[in-house]
Every structure is written in C-alpha cells, then in structure tokens.
Scaffold this active site. Sequence first.
Site, short mmCIF file in Angstrom:
data_model
loop_
_atom_site.label_atom_id
_atom_site.label_comp_id
_atom_site.label_asym_id
_atom_site.label_seq_id
_atom_site.Cartn_x
_atom_site.Cartn_y
_atom_site.Cartn_z
N LYS A 171 -2.65 6.90 1.13
CA LYS A 171 -2.43 7.21 2.55
C LYS A 171 -1.36 8.30 2.63
O LYS A 171 -0.19 8.04 2.88
CB LYS A 171 -2.02 5.92 3.28
CG LYS A 171 -2.29 5.99 4.78
CD LYS A 171 -2.28 4.63 5.39
CE LYS A 171 -2.21 4.68 6.90
NZ LYS A 171 -3.33 5.35 7.55
N ARG B 228 0.84 -1.21 0.00
CA ARG B 228 0.00 0.00 0.00
C ARG B 228 0.87 1.25 0.00
O ARG B 228 0.57 2.24 -0.68
CB ARG B 228 -0.94 -0.03 1.22
CG ARG B 228 -1.94 1.11 1.21
CD ARG B 228 -3.00 0.95 2.28
NE ARG B 228 -2.45 1.10 3.61
CZ ARG B 228 -3.16 0.93 4.73
NH1 ARG B 228 -4.43 0.59 4.67
NH2 ARG B 228 -2.60 1.08 5.90
N GLU C 129 -16.34 5.90 5.21
CA GLU C 129 -15.58 5.24 6.28
C GLU C 129 -15.61 6.17 7.49
O GLU C 129 -16.41 7.11 7.53
CB GLU C 129 -14.14 4.96 5.82
CG GLU C 129 -13.39 6.22 5.36
CD GLU C 129 -11.93 5.97 5.01
OE1 GLU C 129 -11.37 4.94 5.37
OE2 GLU C 129 -11.35 6.87 4.35
N1 PMP Z 1 -9.27 4.63 6.79
C1 PMP Z 1 -8.40 5.61 7.07
C2 PMP Z 1 -8.69 6.99 6.61
C3 PMP Z 1 -7.23 5.32 7.79
O1 PMP Z 1 -6.37 6.29 8.04
C4 PMP Z 1 -7.00 4.00 8.21
C5 PMP Z 1 -5.76 3.67 8.95
N2 PMP Z 1 -5.73 4.27 10.21
C6 PMP Z 1 -7.96 3.03 7.91
C7 PMP Z 1 -9.08 3.37 7.19
C8 PMP Z 1 -7.77 1.60 8.34
O2 PMP Z 1 -6.70 1.02 7.62
P1 PMP Z 1 -5.79 -0.11 8.25
O3 PMP Z 1 -6.67 -1.21 8.65
O4 PMP Z 1 -4.86 -0.47 7.18
O5 PMP Z 1 -5.08 0.50 9.41
#
Ligand code: PMP
Length: 313
Positions: free
Chosen positions: A179, A80, A212
């Site tokens: 990200k 990622r 989300e």
């Molecule tokens: N959405 C956002 C905006 C995030 O920053 C994150 C990570 N903190 C997630 C979802 C969850 O991703 P992950 O399970 O890879 O931590």
Amino acid sequence: MKKNAIQPLFLLYLWRKVVIMVAFTFNFFIMKIWLDGKLVDQSEATVSVFDHGVLYGDGVFEGIRFYSGKVFRLEEHIVRLFDSMRYLDIHCPWSFEEVCNATKETVAANGMEDGYIRLVVTRGTGDLGLNPRNCPKPSMFIIVQNIALYPAEMYENGLSMITSTFRRPNPDILCPQVKSLNYLNGISAKMEAVAQGAGEALMLNQRGNVAECTGDNIFIVRNGVVMTPPLTEGALGGITRHAVFDICAELGITCIEKVMNRFDVLSADECFLTGTAAEVIAATSLDGRKIGSGVAGPVTGRILARFRTLVRE
Ligand code: PMP
C-alpha cells in the site's frame, strides 16, 4: 433542582450538540494531527518539499476507520503497514506498539465518535536524487476526518462499474500488495469511471483476469457461494476483505478465492465491493449491463448487515 432551572440547562445541552454536529459536518474543528511524535494543530502539520513521499511517492499508508471511538482492526492495519515498509526497506523509527498508540491517541485527541484515519509513513527528507539512502529518517503523520464515500442510497441500490483500460501491474512492475503512496494506476482507472458516470472501475491484471477495483476488493456471488480473486491476481490484501471471510464463516456462507474474468462478473448473481472507506457495497452493473437482477442481492445484504454490527462490537 428547580424545574425552571432545568430548562436553560437542557437548551444549553441541545445547543452544544447542534454546534458539535455542524462543526463536524463542515469540518470546522481545528484538527489535531500526529506528526513525527507530536500532536499539532492542522496549520502546523507540514511536510518538507524535499520529502521523497512528495517527490517520488516513496512511502506507504493506511486508511483505517473507527466506530464509536474504537479503531476497527487496528493491529491488522498496522501489520500491513509494517509489511509494506519491510518490502520497501523503510525503517520506521516507531515500533508496532508506538504506531498503534499514536493512532489511538490521534483519534482521542479529535473527540470524534466515527471517522476515518489516514496514517502515512514517508521515506523522509533527502535530496533531489532517487536514492532512498539519502533520506536518513522516515516521517510519519496521522490525520483523522469525517468520511462518507458513497451516499446512503447507494448502499441500498448498489453502484455501477466500468472496466478500466488500465491494468493492475504485475508485482515485478509495482507490487499491488504494497500500500504505497504510488496510486496513479488506480487514480487513472478512477478517472475513467468518473468520466463515464460510474461509481467504480473494475481492474484486470496483465492476464486479463479480475484483480480488484481502484480502491476496493471485489466479490461475486454465484449459487450462494461467495468468491473473490486470490491476492496473486493483483489485489491488495484488504482488511475488509478479511472481515468478509470471517463474516461468511460465521453466517455459514461458503467463501472461496477463485481466479475470475469479466465473464464471471457479468454472469454472477451478485457482486459487491469491500474497502475501509466504502465498507461493503453492492455493484449492480458493469459496462452498462446488469449484474444478476441489477439490484443489491440478498447475500450481499446479509453480509453488509453483519458488517455494520461487527464494526461496533
Ligand atoms: N484495494 C486497494 C487498491 C485499496 O487501496 C484498498 C483500500 N482502499 C482496498 C483494496 C481495500 O482494502 P481495505 O479493506 O483494507 O481498506
């Protein structure tokens, strides 16, 4: 060994354990930070004020956990990271394998069993203009720390959510699947949640559908079926989200991607959030209204229980 020689040794062992526990709890240890190819003491780990990561949020990052000294889904995180860099045309001077090894090296150097890794790649040092071409070399640093995002009882009782007035941007404004160091959209929503005494903020996209939460993916459960919005609705491709897909497949729980709105969340039987820092946590209310029966539900409980064993396998 004589019996009276064992006692001081045991006390010494106990003392050492207590010192380590206290030091980790209060972060007394001098952390070793990986910075541009070297492990350095925390006090030496500095970045330039001319770094475009600092000046413009021009960079990418990963939040990763390790359990019992082993990094959870490291390769997925680094894929990622490289995808985000590719999108932003950041040319990482370290290869995929080198980044993986640097992450493991930083974990080992800090001697912790469980913790959180923050891996950041910035555009690097340039001038005061926006043009990334004036930054010849990206910079990378890796920090390892303790983390407890939510208190333990919240995993039993669930957290409350509000609906944020801030919308997740469309990909043509700021791509939610990248990200990047640009988190003001999520931070603004988080501030609304905090101001209203809620644990998280639900973020809708420009069409009013659920995207989300500020730093977590969202799932609902209805009639035993687990559902989450597709990434095209403005969600980050969470590694924990992916782990939940795997867990559901293993437990024989149907899990689908579905476009949803606030109605779907409010009329769901259960709701839970996933993220590296939050892990798997029930969300039991939205805007002061109960979701389902207002307690952490049984499907969420099964998924959380399996997640807790999976991360240590
Ligand atoms: N959405 C956002 C905006 C995030 O920053 C994150 C990570 N903190 C997630 C979802 C969850 O991703 P992950 O399970 O890879 O931590």
